[in-house]
Design a protein around this motif. Structure first.
Motif, PDB file in Angstrom:
ATOM      1  N   ARG A 272      43.863  35.796  37.180  1.00 13.00           N
ATOM      2  CA  ARG A 272      44.591  36.286  36.171  1.00 13.00           C
ATOM      3  C   ARG A 272      43.580  37.158  34.808  1.00 13.00           C
ATOM      4  O   ARG A 272      44.040  37.930  34.071  1.00 13.00           O
ATOM      5  CB  ARG A 272      45.695  35.562  35.552  1.00 13.00           C
TER       6      ARG A 272
ATOM      7  N   ARG B 298      41.570  44.585  37.662  1.00 15.21           N
ATOM      8  CA  ARG B 298      42.922  44.654  38.467  1.00 15.21           C
ATOM      9  C   ARG B 298      43.204  45.751  39.154  1.00 15.21           C
ATOM     10  O   ARG B 298      43.881  45.777  40.251  1.00 15.21           O
ATOM     11  CB  ARG B 298      43.939  44.656  37.130  1.00 15.21           C
TER      12      ARG B 298
ATOM     13  N   GLU C 234      44.362  45.646  43.171  1.00 11.74           N
ATOM     14  CA  GLU C 234      45.501  46.788  43.617  1.00 11.74           C
ATOM     15  C   GLU C 234      45.487  47.552  44.687  1.00 11.74           C
ATOM     16  O   GLU C 234      46.118  47.851  45.640  1.00 11.74           O
ATOM     17  CB  GLU C 234      46.130  47.482  42.409  1.00 11.74           C
TER      18      GLU C 234
END
Length: 421
Positions: free
Chosen positions: A335, A404, A408
């Motif tokens: 995260r 990120r 993805e």
């Protein structure tokens, strides 16, 4: 009367002259102000340019795997690094003797070529624009390049040195690195040393898979192109699964995809299929009979192996290790993949499997790490030339956003590129 008119005319001329002088003065003032602003901007831009040109920082890389050493090469080639330190708790012998093979896809090859990597001077082989080599060979080559860079950058490679809180305490306060790159793999604990959260986001890749490996000590340890096979179906009628009738239905999902990779001595296999609820997939996901997957890998290897390597026989099967059943393929990514240590003015970024890791081995995992490094050069430049803390935070935000995006993109197309195509 004539005198009064002459006096009025004189007053008018005086007023007109005063107005002209005022306009001239205002014009001169505006021109001077504009000139001063232009000179100020020019001087400021020149000084900022000189400051950015001269800006140099210290960088610490934790981990000397393929991703860590590539990050080190990106750093020294950025032109903004004065001192580079590479740490790894493993010693050189253990580091360079790793037998696993890596497959660099065309995008990673192009990225490495831009960093000056000469594949002609590295042991390996080409196939379909992919470069195959052993991890140890790649690491040894990258270490040799860093050795050559010592003429321009203060490069220190400290193998056999673990990154700990004690190590950090031994660094003088004025010698702390400006950037720390954590690339110590999925099992490393450097992030916890730095106080970075260990929370992960786990996402499904909408596929099921299984892995197998076999070591044959009588075979050669040389790089070998991978083998792919597609639309495979298995006869499990002996186990009570009538799969063939189901797969003649054109509306059913496509079959399995197989990959055989690694050296002849250390052979690896990956089996994957898009997520579906067919009878065969359900059976292979929940079976308690571990010999079923072993037989599938056994037969698949003998059907698609190269002609010059021996078949797997029943006596050699005990050397094979494989998944007991199909499992859901998932991508885990941190995260928080970047952080700022405010008191010490240090920017931290997490790369490679320390940042994102797949629970399924495709033989192409190194490429996921290389994708994250594509923004490393820009990140180091922005950090080195930052004027204040806000500039560093913006650079970290951009780096985290790119991380990120890498996760993805892989979730959407990674298996298609590494297994299905």
């Amino acid at each position: 009367m004539d005198g009064l008119q002459a006096e009025n005319a004189g007053v008018g001329d005086l007023g007109q002259n005063a107005e002209e002088r005022y306009r001239a003065l205002a014009y001169d003032t505006a021109l001077s102000t504009l000139l001063a602003v232009v000179v100020y901007v020019a001087v400021k831009v020149s000084l900022d340019g000189i400051r950015q040109w001269r800006a140099r920082i210290s960088v610490l890389i934790v981990g000397s795997g393929p991703v860590g050493l590539t990050a080190a090469l990106v750093a020294v080639r950025s032109g903004k690094v004065l001192k580079l330190t590479v740490l790894d708790e493993r010693y050189r012998t253990a580091l360079l003797c790793r037998p696993q093979q890596i497959a660099l896809d065309p995008r990673s090859v192009k990225f490495l070529l831009g960093l000056g990597v000469d594949f002609d001077n590295m042991e390996g082989c080409w196939h379909n624009e992919h470069f195959f080599t052993r991890i140890g060979v790649f690491q040894e080559y990258m270490l040799s390049i860093l050795e050559q860079k010592k003429q321009k950058v203060d490069v220190k490679v400290q193998l056999g040195t673990k990154f700990t809180e004690e190590y950090l305490r031994r660094i003088p306060q004025n010698n702390w690195p400006r950037v720390i790159v954590v690339a110590d793999g999925s099992c490393g604990d450097s992030c916890s040393v730095l106080g970075i959260s260990s929370d992960y986001t786990v996402e499904s890749c909408h596929a099921y898979g299984a892995n197998a490996t076999i070591e044959r000590l009588d075979q050669r340890q040389v790089p070998t192109p991978e083998i792919r096979a597609h639309s495979l179906f298995f006869d499990l009628s002996a186990y009570g699964v009538e799969a063939l009738r189901e797969h003649r239905n054109h509306a059913s999902k496509p079959g399995f995809h197989l990959k055989i990779y690694g050296t002849f001595r250390n052979r690896y296999m990956a089996l994957a299929c898009p997520a579906s609820d067919t009878k065969m997939v359900r059976f292979l996901r929940h079976t308690a009979n571990s010999s079923i997957m072993k037989n599938i890998f056994h037969q698949s290897f003998n059907a698609y192996k190269t002609d010059i390597e021996p078949r797997l026989s029943d006596p050699t099967l005990h050397h094979m290790q494989c998944s007991r059943r199909l499992f859901e393929i998932q991508l885990s990514h941190r995260r928080i993949s970047a952080a700022y240590i405010e008191g010490d003015n240090v920017a931290v970024t997490v790369e490679g499997e320390a940042a994102r890791v797949l629970n399924f081995d495709t033989g192409c995992g190194v490429n996921l790490g290389m994708r994250g490094l594509e923004s490393m050069g820009t990140f180091i430049y922005r950090t080195a030339t930052a004027v204040d803390q806000n500039d560093i935070l913006e650079a970290l935000s951009a780096k985290m956003q790119h991380s990120r995006q890498v996760a993805e993109t892989f979730k959407q197309t990674g298996l298609a590129e590494s297994m299905y195509e």
